[in-house]
Design an enzyme around this catalytic site. Structure first.
Site, PDB file in Angstrom:
ATOM      1  N   HIS A  98     -10.786  -4.986  10.128  1.00 51.45           N
ATOM      2  CA  HIS A  98     -11.348  -4.664   8.818  1.00 51.45           C
ATOM      3  C   HIS A  98     -12.579  -3.768   8.917  1.00 51.45           C
ATOM      4  O   HIS A  98     -13.411  -3.752   8.024  1.00 51.45           O
ATOM      5  CB  HIS A  98     -11.716  -5.942   8.058  1.00 51.45           C
ATOM      6  N   GLU A 124       0.818  -1.223   0.000  1.00 51.76           N
ATOM      7  CA  GLU A 124       0.000   0.000   0.000  1.00 51.76           C
ATOM      8  C   GLU A 124       0.848   1.269   0.000  1.00 51.76           C
ATOM      9  O   GLU A 124       0.577   2.211  -0.745  1.00 51.76           O
ATOM     10  CB  GLU A 124      -0.950   0.009   1.202  1.00 51.76           C
TER      11      GLU A 124
END
Ligand SMILES: Cc1ncc(C[n+]2csc(CCOP(=O)(O)OP(=O)(O)O)c2C)c(N)n1
Ligand SMILES: [Mg+2]
Lengths: 330, 353
Positions: A130, A61
């Site tokens: 998450h 990322e």
């Protein structure tokens, strides 16, 4: 002309619309090409556009977000998918320390027309790591623009605006709503940033929300009207930075009562900002203190019943509205 | 030479025959001028810092001049350069006016980024200087993206990406190198990684930060070819620079050079005690000072005499003195500048002025 489409379809349509218009627009992210995208937003696009316009990246990322910053500085317009926003913490250095500040510390010599998009928020039992709502986190930093569209029409129109914006845009999608349907305007329906939407007009109390909590507020509005005879106005902020202060103030000047609803944690959240703006600019119009309804102060749990309890409920919001109306809670 | 890298004498670089590259006398004299100018600039910065004219952090390039001077000699119009915070020479060598660079350090409105970045954030985008950056390793992915964009736009330009030995321990480095190697497979990443291995990241030596001290070889993990060069010898750097910039330009594939060099100045201008290294070590490296080496070469080959060298030094001093004067006499940025350049486009500022 408008057609009924899902949030997912509308989002994809916007990206394709912009890719057709401008060769500098590319999509990049983890598993967005051959695999089709974890949430199928980009499914099939690699077949139409090839790997240069729809680029699969390694699981890095920080690396690929940084590379996208470099591309954007060079005039490309990358749309980076965060598989989910939860993973953006790994790219926070590139987003916050680089993308957001580059224009300033270069004395205006560069701009970073970059869109970072992906699902945000909870509701599908993904548990602690998450599940985050990052509006306040990214909304804090000057140099970023932050939007959180909830309707299919807005997700399309705001994505079009995001791609054309010369600044880094944090595009927070209502992850739990990819399959929901709504009317979507054909063609170029660019929706400006910094303009809230009145999702429902009313006179007695204003509910202010963004993302999927807007839908919750609309359901509460039905309930309050049916059960309590209260006329509820619902404001969908849509855009967190820039922020449409006027829309909130105007509504409160009319209704004199407000409840701010957010999925995220209460402390230092968007709802606090809403309350502060109202007391700054509409204090004399208020008939009751502004209420905030927020998520529970816990990492998101897994079990369905616990998860439901961790987020604002219709009952909590309805009772908050009743409190500012000095009515009996139910 | 101290055995810093565990790679033997001279950090694993083959000792070069003096004058083994046929560099013309005139060109060497020009490069000497560049190195001396950069050195004078850095010394003036140190003075400015001591006088309290320069604030914040200040990182100078003293001892490392041959690296940037040598590689930027192969810079072609349209190429891009990106580096960390030790960025003064890169801007100066790309043609930024020392006056505006010094004014930036002095926090003036006439500074190269309007007094908004300071020493660590020099930009001169028109000349290819894509910035100095303050987060160690943070600029590396950006540089790789810049290289990718150069190919995406079908140019034959390259990105010279400078990074420190310390930066190679960052995740950002490894993620970016992986991307560069990957995109390079298709000839889509014309990025020349130039590792300025000055043996230390602040006060921590290479062997105290990584078990595998052969920094160039780390690029193997990402399919990026590499070599080392004696970063104190301008001739050696020039040779590598010419060959490698052309190679990267032609292939669109990244390449990495580890330039072995040494910062004889402290890490930052505020570091008064250097507990992490000995005076003897500094002195040993100073024997191989890149300006000293070149001076000797110029005199021995009679490319220049003492008088010529003094003349060059005098001119450099004059130019830098002027830059200091300009900076000192420039106005502070107007207060309205506080609020500009936050956003591109219309809605620039979102607060209350
Ligand atoms: C992310 C981050 N961590 C730590 C620092 C503090 N810091 C500034 S320079 C530096 C050393 C970097 O060494 P190197 O990459 O070898 O570059 P050099 O200073 O030797 O040119 C450190 C640790 C920083 N600026 N950024
Ligand atoms: Mg170093």
């Amino acid at each position: 002309m408008a057609e009924t489409k899902t949030y997912r379809e509308a989002l994809r349509e916007a990206m394709v619309h912009e890719m057709e218009r401008d060769e500098n627009v590319i999509l990049m992210g983890e598993d967005i090409g051959v695999y089709g995208g974890t949430h199928l937003i980009t499914d099939g696009l690699i077949d139409d556009w090839g790997p240069k316009r729809v680029m699969d990246t390694p699981i890095s990322e920080n690396g690929f977000t940084g590379a996208a910053v470099g591309m954007a500085m060079m005039g490309m317009r990358p749309i980076v998918e965060m598989m989910t926003w939860n993973f953006s913490f790994l790219a926070a250095d590139q987003i916050i320390q680089h993308a957001a500040k580059l224009r300033y510390f270069s004395g205006g010599q560069v701009q970073v027309p970059l869109v970072i998009r992906g699902p945000n928020g909870g509701g599908v039992q993904l548990s602690a790591q998450h599940t985050h709502s990052l509006e306040n986190f990214y909304g804090h930093f000057p140099g970023l623009k932050v939007v959180a569209p909830v309707t299919p029409n807005d997700v399309k129109g705001m994505m079009i605006t995001a791609v054309r914006d010369p600044n880094p845009v944090i595009f927070l999608e209502a992850g739990a709503l990819y399959g929901t349907k709504g009317e979507v305007e054909e063609g170029d329906n660019a929706v400006p940033f910094g303009k809230a939407r009145v999702a429902r007009e009313g006179d007695d109390v204003t509910l202010i929300a963004y993302g999927r909590q807007v839908n919750l507020c609309l359901r509460v509005a039905d309930t309050l009207e049916e059960e309590d005879g209260v006329s509820v106005e619902v404001i969908d902020l849509r855009s967190i930075r820039p922020f449409d202060e006027d829309a909130i103030v105007e509504s409160v000047e009319k209704t004199h009562r407000a409840v701010a609803v957010q999925e995220q944690w209460r402390w230092f959240g968007v709802a606090s900002e809403v309350a502060a703006i109202i007391q700054d600019r509409a204090f004399d119009y208020l008939d009751a203190p502004v209420e905030r309804v927020s998520g529970a102060e816990v990492p998101a749990p897994y079990a369905r019943n616990l998860e439901i309890a961790a987020f604002p409920s219709e009952k909590q919001v309805a009772n908050a509205a009743r409190r500012v109306l000095y009515m009996e809670e139910k | 030479m101290p055995e810093e890298n565990g790679n033997g004498e001279n950090g694993g670089v083959e000792a070069r025959e003096e004058g083994s590259v046929a560099t013309s006398a005139d060109r060497l004299v020009d490069l000497y001028r560049e190195m001396v100018t950069v050195r004078r600039f850095e010394e003036a910065c140190q003075r400015g810092f001591r006088q309290g004219k320069i604030g914040g952090y200040l990182h100078v390039y003293i001892g490392q001049e041959a690296v940037a001077v040598g590689f930027l000699d192969s810079f072609k119009e349209g190429d891009k350069v990106i580096t960390a915070y030790r960025d003064h020479p890169h801007a100066l060598l790309l043609g930024s006016d020392p006056k505006n660079v010094m004014a930036e350090l002095y926090g003036r409105g006439s500074g190269i980024v309007k007094g908004k970045g300071g020493s660590m954030h020099l930009f001169d985008v028109e000349r290819g200087m894509m910035g100095g950056y303050g987060i160690v390793g943070g600029h590396i992915p950006i540089g790789v993206g810049i290289a990718y964009a150069l190919k995406y736009h079908e140019t034959d330009n390259i990105c010279q990406l400078y990074l420190g030995d310390g930066a190679m321990s960052q995740g950002a480095f490894h993620e970016a190198a992986n991307l560069a190697g990957l995109w390079g497979k298709d000839g889509q990443c014309p990025c020349l990684f130039i590792v300025e291995n000055n043996q230390y990241g602040m006060g921590t030596s290479v062997e105290r930060t990584t078990a595998m001290t052969d920094l160039a070889a780390k690029f193997d993990a990402y399919g990026i070819e590499h070599e080392k060069v004696d970063g104190m010898d301008i001739d050696a750097v020039l040779e590598a620079a010419e060959r490698l910039t052309e190679q990267v330009r032609e292939t669109g594939k990244p390449y990495a050079v580890e330039a072995l060099t040494y910062r004889t100045a402290p890490h930052g201008a505020g570091d008064f005690f250097e507990k992490y290294r000995t005076k003897e070590e500094i002195e040993e490296w100073r024997q191989r000072d890149p300006i000293g080496i070149l001076e000797k070469k110029l005199l021995e080959s009679e490319a220049a005499d003492e008088e010529k060298l003094d003349e060059i030094k005098g001119e450099a001093k004059e130019q830098i003195d002027e830059a200091v004067k300009f900076a000192d006499e420039s106005e502070q940025p107007p207060i309205e500048e506080l609020y500009t350049d936050v956003y591109a486009g219309e809605d620039e500022y979102m607060g209350e002025e």
